[in-house]
Design a protein around this motif. Structure first.
Motif, PDB file in Angstrom:
ATOM      1  N   GLU A 120      35.711  13.869  25.064  1.00  0.00           N
ATOM      2  CA  GLU A 120      36.497  13.106  24.087  1.00  0.00           C
ATOM      3  C   GLU A 120      37.688  13.942  23.657  1.00  0.00           C
ATOM      4  O   GLU A 120      37.618  15.160  23.576  1.00  0.00           O
ATOM      5  CB  GLU A 120      35.631  12.736  22.899  1.00  0.00           C
ATOM      6  CG  GLU A 120      36.271  11.699  22.018  1.00  0.00           C
ATOM      7  CD  GLU A 120      35.275  11.032  21.093  1.00  0.00           C
ATOM      8  OE1 GLU A 120      35.595   9.955  20.619  1.00  0.00           O
ATOM      9  OE2 GLU A 120      34.202  11.596  20.856  1.00  0.00           O
ATOM     10  N   ALA A 137      34.025   3.121  25.102  1.00  0.00           N
ATOM     11  CA  ALA A 137      33.903   4.565  24.883  1.00  0.00           C
ATOM     12  C   ALA A 137      35.224   5.306  25.058  1.00  0.00           C
ATOM     13  O   ALA A 137      35.255   6.517  24.948  1.00  0.00           O
ATOM     14  CB  ALA A 137      32.862   5.148  25.836  1.00  0.00           C
ATOM     15  N   LEU A 143      31.925   8.470  31.465  1.00  0.00           N
ATOM     16  CA  LEU A 143      31.606   8.615  30.050  1.00  0.00           C
ATOM     17  C   LEU A 143      30.998   9.984  29.761  1.00  0.00           C
ATOM     18  O   LEU A 143      31.307  10.618  28.757  1.00  0.00           O
ATOM     19  CB  LEU A 143      30.645   7.501  29.622  1.00  0.00           C
ATOM     20  CG  LEU A 143      30.040   7.582  28.233  1.00  0.00           C
ATOM     21  CD1 LEU A 143      31.112   7.461  27.176  1.00  0.00           C
ATOM     22  CD2 LEU A 143      29.004   6.491  28.069  1.00  0.00           C
ATOM     23  N   ARG A 145      40.432   2.444  22.462  1.00  0.00           N
ATOM     24  CA  ARG A 145      39.110   2.282  23.059  1.00  0.00           C
ATOM     25  C   ARG A 145      38.562   0.898  22.788  1.00  0.00           C
ATOM     26  O   ARG A 145      38.829   0.309  21.764  1.00  0.00           O
ATOM     27  CB  ARG A 145      38.141   3.344  22.573  1.00  0.00           C
ATOM     28  CG  ARG A 145      37.906   3.377  21.089  1.00  0.00           C
ATOM     29  CD  ARG A 145      36.847   4.339  20.623  1.00  0.00           C
ATOM     30  NE  ARG A 145      36.905   5.602  21.313  1.00  0.00           N
ATOM     31  CZ  ARG A 145      35.974   6.516  21.260  1.00  0.00           C
ATOM     32  NH1 ARG A 145      34.905   6.313  20.525  1.00  0.00           N
ATOM     33  NH2 ARG A 145      36.087   7.641  21.905  1.00  0.00           N
TER      34      ARG A 145
END
Length: 69
Positions: free
Chosen positions: A62, A16, A57, A13
């Motif tokens: 994640e 983000a 995002l 990364r």
């Protein structure tokens, strides 16, 4: 049947992990993905590229932590 989900990268990364996650998902070089993103953003007068990154995002989760036993 296993689904191959896309995640934001925890390891690769710069901001983000969106572009790092895309490169991991498709097996591409992350630097090449970043250069393509920058080129597309410049040629589209930056705003659409930035908007797409911000939306990604919030949409792309994640990557989960992996146990390293």
């Amino acid at each position: 049947m296993q689904t191959n989900k896309i995640y934001r990268s925890r390891n690769d990364r710069v901001l983000a992990g969106v572009l790092g996650g895309i490169s991991e998902h498709f097996g591409w070089n992350s630097q090449l993905v970043r250069l393509l993103y920058i080129a597309i953003s410049i040629f589209s007068v930056a705003f659409p590229g930035i908007l797409v990154y911000i939306i990604a995002l919030f949409i792309i989760p994640e990557a989960p932590y992996r146990n390293q036993d």
